[in-house]
Design an enzyme around this catalytic site. Structure first.
Site, PDB file in Angstrom:
ATOM      1  N   HIS A   1     -10.384   5.018   5.106  1.00  0.00           N
ATOM      2  CA  HIS A   1     -11.238   4.125   5.910  1.00  0.00           C
ATOM      3  C   HIS A   1     -12.196   4.921   6.793  1.00  0.00           C
ATOM      4  CE1 HIS A   1      -8.993   0.366   4.961  1.00  0.00           C
ATOM      5  NE2 HIS A   1      -7.975   1.183   4.857  1.00  0.00           N
TER       6      HIS A   1
ATOM      7  N   ASN B   1      -7.053  -6.059   5.616  1.00  0.00           N
ATOM      8  CA  ASN B   1      -8.025  -5.754   4.560  1.00  0.00           C
ATOM      9  C   ASN B   1      -8.707  -7.043   4.108  1.00  0.00           C
ATOM     10  OD1 ASN B   1      -7.526  -3.023   4.496  1.00  0.00           O
ATOM     11  ND2 ASN B   1      -6.193  -3.083   2.703  1.00  0.00           N
TER      12      ASN B   1
HETATM   13 FE1  HDE Z   1      -3.869   1.863   6.787  1.00  0.00          FE
HETATM   14  N1  HDE Z   1      -4.213   3.638   7.675  1.00  0.00           N
HETATM   15  N2  HDE Z   1      -2.108   2.538   6.097  1.00  0.00           N
HETATM   16  N3  HDE Z   1      -3.589   0.156   5.722  1.00  0.00           N
HETATM   17  N4  HDE Z   1      -5.624   1.179   7.420  1.00  0.00           N
HETATM   18  C1  HDE Z   1      -5.293   3.966   8.389  1.00  0.00           C
HETATM   19  O1  HDE Z   1      -5.213   5.072  10.459  1.00  0.00           O
HETATM   20  C2  HDE Z   1      -1.481   3.636   6.548  1.00  0.00           C
HETATM   21  C3  HDE Z   1      -2.483  -0.170   5.003  1.00  0.00           C
HETATM   22  C4  HDE Z   1      -6.094  -0.089   7.277  1.00  0.00           C
HETATM   23  O2  HDE Z   1     -11.019   0.800  11.189  1.00  0.00           O
HETATM   24  C5  HDE Z   1      -5.144   5.291   9.077  1.00  0.00           C
HETATM   25  O3  HDE Z   1      -6.640   5.384  12.179  1.00  0.00           O
HETATM   26  C6  HDE Z   1      -0.159   3.719   5.973  1.00  0.00           C
HETATM   27  C7  HDE Z   1      -2.433  -1.560   4.724  1.00  0.00           C
HETATM   28  C8  HDE Z   1      -7.365  -0.213   7.927  1.00  0.00           C
HETATM   29  O4  HDE Z   1      -9.975   2.450  12.162  1.00  0.00           O
HETATM   30  C9  HDE Z   1      -3.752   5.751   8.700  1.00  0.00           C
HETATM   31  C10 HDE Z   1      -0.048   2.631   5.160  1.00  0.00           C
HETATM   32  C11 HDE Z   1      -3.556  -2.068   5.304  1.00  0.00           C
HETATM   33  C12 HDE Z   1      -7.626   1.043   8.476  1.00  0.00           C
HETATM   34  C13 HDE Z   1      -3.276   4.584   7.848  1.00  0.00           C
HETATM   35  C14 HDE Z   1      -1.259   1.901   5.245  1.00  0.00           C
HETATM   36  C15 HDE Z   1      -4.265  -0.995   5.921  1.00  0.00           C
HETATM   37  C16 HDE Z   1      -6.513   1.875   8.149  1.00  0.00           C
HETATM   38  C17 HDE Z   1      -6.252   6.254   8.799  1.00  0.00           C
HETATM   39  C18 HDE Z   1       1.125   2.259   4.276  1.00  0.00           C
HETATM   40  C19 HDE Z   1      -4.037  -3.513   5.302  1.00  0.00           C
HETATM   41  C20 HDE Z   1      -8.854   1.454   9.236  1.00  0.00           C
HETATM   42  C21 HDE Z   1      -7.054   6.344  10.077  1.00  0.00           C
HETATM   43  C22 HDE Z   1       2.357   2.190   4.968  1.00  0.00           C
HETATM   44  C23 HDE Z   1      -3.084  -4.426   5.886  1.00  0.00           C
HETATM   45  C24 HDE Z   1      -8.737   1.131  10.696  1.00  0.00           C
HETATM   46  C25 HDE Z   1      -6.327   5.564  11.039  1.00  0.00           C
HETATM   47  C26 HDE Z   1     -10.011   1.486  11.408  1.00  0.00           C
HETATM   48  C27 HDE Z   1      -6.387   3.203   8.550  1.00  0.00           C
HETATM   49  C28 HDE Z   1      -2.024   4.571   7.387  1.00  0.00           C
HETATM   50  C29 HDE Z   1      -1.484   0.741   4.489  1.00  0.00           C
HETATM   51  C30 HDE Z   1      -5.510  -1.190   6.596  1.00  0.00           C
HETATM   52  C31 HDE Z   1      -3.667   7.070   7.958  1.00  0.00           C
HETATM   53  C32 HDE Z   1       0.833   4.810   6.220  1.00  0.00           C
HETATM   54  C33 HDE Z   1      -1.335  -2.318   3.977  1.00  0.00           C
HETATM   55  C34 HDE Z   1      -8.258  -1.449   8.007  1.00  0.00           C
HETATM   56  O5  HDE Z   1      -2.916   5.900   9.809  1.00  0.00           O
END
Ligand code: HDE
Length: 728
Positions: A109, A182
């Protein structure tokens, strides 16, 4: 001439001593914890970056420590042509700061755009939740939203095929609540421990960092082919949801099941939804690809311009509420994030409205430094046992401590809550607050045992009491084991054009996969979903499916639901036209009357007309008056617009007909299934197709016809299916 080169005197006119005294108005952060909280609470209702805003207007240029600078153009040198001197602290500070301007981008993202806004609930939700911001329809809660793509780096194009992130920070009076979702209601994996593998697979390939911003490559499809649980989200990504027309025109989903808890301690399961007031619209694939070159900032620009124009993006918050004792009635597990709860089974109740009404003042300070985290919840909202959500609770603040440099990122203006913050967390890099209390621990007598805990009844957070039992084990629940019924429900719920596009998208992506074995394994997965789907893709790839694959039994309905129109983008044919953009092609001699009628009718409907001409100077109309063009044909291809109009005027039409860029503008709009209107003799510019989207006639007729066609979004009957997809 003096010894040194004159600086740019217009821009660097020295300030008088009197004004110079005011030079350091870039207010330093408030020092005392209580003052900071009070000033933020009392100032505007904004999520208050305002308290930190700095305006340079009228102020002297200074170093970071406030020394006024007299020359910002020349380094200090030994003689006119000699080397620079080490003692040039002005240069050293400027360059050192510049050298460290970039911070690590988000792992996923990384590419995103943000906006401020407000949220208001329609009615009290006290029956379900005690969350303060969901009680009073009079209360406005500030929000900051960041939309993003998943795969690409920070500078990657907006319109690639990808999932869009949708993170909302509610600055409530009880602390920040982050709904990090999302634009699809399901995710690719079921357990958080798989996330690094999934992300490595979808990111550009490690040897050459290709491709940028998209999943059309071997490692992604290799992973998909081995992980059937990814298939449902992959189906959504391959649908037109993967290429939205605008962040303002897509749905949002919290994905996981959460809990709402009311004042009596009763909890219910909930899934969060966002529904856009502007309706659902997507790009067509060819248009999306062209846009990556013609305007890589297409979505960012669209969001920015809509807010600047007062077309504030609006979304309704929707809830699917599931009583805890009814959760077991579904034939899938509601803790499984690869499954959605069909709206046909549990309707989405619209409970509030979010309006995005202010662009950030500074991209880096706000959008880039915004730190969202699913762990940020407030009393009245709680987690479920979804194993993906559980892992996210850790990951976000962990990555932010790395990305934003230490544990104090919650003090950044964009991340601070609007309510007071008092605790015994201390020190760490970049601490802004100066904690002046004698005690930095509790219990204590030195500070009267302040700050103190708040009992749940008075608003202190207490976790929902959930009965949990079991043996610790690394085992996926058998209730997570079925992977094909949901993709099939999604497939069967699509309209014909959507089905064609899904087949086309799988074919495109797998066509970029070099290893045949990977393509074959994905096709084998598709055969578990639907034989038409598998056959359509296979035939585009020139692969023969086996008899067994073609006659394989497919899963039945999802809890009795075979089709659900809410899963389709286009099942509802009419939608909002406000804020769409229409190009009007004109050259000298264009009919003044027609231009006036078309523009005023479009504006009345809230649609934005843009006059394009062979050049971006004034155009002389047939009554001798001039009108300023908004741009020229070559710099403004029709991919930037939702529809095209060509007004009459003999001379103008002759110029347009001879202009390759104007003809290309029309041809591309036609290829992208957009509505086109031709007034009078401009008809000679019309493409050789005949459908509801090609409107000919008087100015009045064309304006009305075009608005009707715009409401339908695209002219699907014009679409020429790929031959093999047609065979499917
Ligand atoms: Fe994320 N995800 N994600 N994700 N995600 C990040 O956090 C993570 C997941 C989502 O505009 C990271 O600050 C794990 C689902 C958005 O700043 C990180 C898992 C959904 C954004 C991270 C998921 C998301 C992130 C990278 C599985 C939808 C952007 C930078 C367990 C419900 C937020 C940060 C923004 C960002 C980890 C799965 C949505 C790496 C470990 C499911 C919208 O922490």
């Amino acid at each position: 001439m003096s010894e040194k080169e004159p600086s740019n005197t217009m821009l660097n006119a020295p300030l008088s001593d009197g004004r110079g005294e005011e030079h350091n108005h870039a207010d330093p952060a408030p020092c005392r914890q209580s003052e900071a909280a009070d000033s933020i609470r009392d100032s505007a209702k904004l999520a208050d970056t305002a308290a930190f805003r700095s305006y340079a207007d009228g102020h002297a240029l200074t170093t970071d420590l406030g020394v006024r600078i007299s020359d910002n153009q020349n380094t200090l040198r030994a003689g006119q042509r000699g080397p620079s001197l080490m003692q040039d602290f002005l240069f050293l500070e400027k360059m050192a700061h510049f050298d460290q301007e970039r911070i690590p981008e988000r792992v996923v993202h990384a590419r995103g755009s943000g906006a401020h806004g407000v949220f208001r609930v329609y009615r009290s939700l006290s029956e379900w939740t005690k969350a303060g911001f969901l009680q009073d329809p009079e209360e406005e809660t500030p929000v900051f939203v960041r939309f993003s793509t998943v795969q690409g780096f920070r500078g990657s194009p907006d319109t690639v095929r990808d999932i869009r992130g949708w993170a909302t920070k509610f600055y409530t009076k009880e602390g920040n609540f982050d709904l990090v979702g999302n634009n699809t209601p399901v995710f690719f994996i079921q357990d958080a421990i798989k996330f690094p593998d999934f992300v490595h697979a979808v990111k550009p390939e490690p040897r050459n960092e290709i491709p940028q911003g998209q999943s059309a490559h071997d490692s992604f499809w290799d992973y998909v082919s081995l992980q059937p649980e990814t298939l449902h989200n992959v189906m959504w990504a391959m649908s037109d949801r993967g290429i939205p027309r605008s962040y303002r025109m897509m749905e949002g989903f919290g994905i996981h099941t959460y809990r709402l808890v009311n004042a009596r301690g009763e909890s219910r399961f909930v899934r969060f939804h966002w529904k856009p007031a502007a309706g659902l619209r997507s790009l067509v694939w060819d248009e999306a690809q062209l846009l990556t070159g013609r305007d890589p900032d297409f979505h960012r620009r669209d969001l920015w311009e809509a807010i600047e124009a007062g077309d504030y993006p609006e979304y309704e918050l929707g809830l699917q509420i599931i009583p805890e004792d009814e959760a077991a009635l579904f034939d899938f597990d509601i803790l499984d994030p690869t499954k959605l709860i069909p709206e046909a089974l549990v309707p989405v109740q619209l409970v509030g409205r979010m309006t995005l009404n202010r662009n950030p003042d500074n991209f880096f300070a706000e959008t880039e430094q915004a730190a969202f985290c699913p762990a940020n919840i407030v009393p009245g909202i709680d987690f479920s046992e979804d194993p993906l959500l559980q892992g996210r609770i850790f990951s976000y603040s962990d990555t932010q401590r790395h990305r934003l440099g230490g544990p104090n990122f919650t003090e950044l203006p964009i991340n601070r809550p609007i309510c007071p913050v008092h605790n015994h967390r201390r020190d760490g890099q970049h601490r802004l607050r100066i904690d002046a209390d004698e005690a930095n621990y509790e219990p204590n007598t030195l500070s009267g045992n302040w700050p103190r805990e708040t009992p749940p009844a008075a608003g202190g957070f207490s976790s929902c009491a959930v009965r949990l039992e079991g043996v610790s084990q690394r085992l996926r629940s058998p209730s997570f084991a079925e992977h094909y019924a949901h993709p099939r429900l999604f497939w069967l719920s699509q309209t014909e054009p959507e089905k064609r596009h899904i087949i086309g998208a799988f074919s495109f992506e797998l066509g970029k996969v070099r290893r045949t074995a990977i393509r074959e394994r994905v096709l084998d997965l598709l055969a578990n979903v639907d034989s038409d789907l598998a056959r359509g893709v296979a035939s585009n790839l020139g692969i023969e499916l086996t008899e067994e694959q073609l006659s394989r039994p497919v899963p039945g309905a999802v809890s009795g639901v075979v089709e659900d129109a809410s899963l389709s983008l286009y099942a509802r044919s009419e939608r909002e036209v406000r804020s769409l953009r229409v190009s009007l092609l004109a050259a000298d001699g264009v009919s003044a009357r027609t231009l006036k009628i078309l523009c005023s009718r479009l504006r009345r409907a809230g649609v934005h007309p843009a006059i394009l001409a062979p050049h971006s100077g004034p155009v002389t109309m047939d009554d001798g008056r001039t009108v300023q063009a908004d741009g020229d044909f070559s710099g403004n291809p029709s991919v930037l617009f939702d529809a095209v109009l060509v007004p009459d005027g003999e001379k103008s039409t002759a110029v347009l007909a001879a202009d390759a860029d104007a003809r290309e503008h029309v041809a591309l709009a036609c290829r992208h299934l957009k509505a086109l209107g031709f007034v009078g003799e401009a008809e000679c510019m019309a493409p050789a197709v005949d459908d509801d989207g090609i409107i000919r006639g008087t100015a009045e007729e064309v304006a009305e016809g075009l608005l009707k066609a715009l409401a339908k979004h695209r002219i699907w009957t014009r679409e020429r299916p790929r031959t093999s997809a047609a065979r499917a």
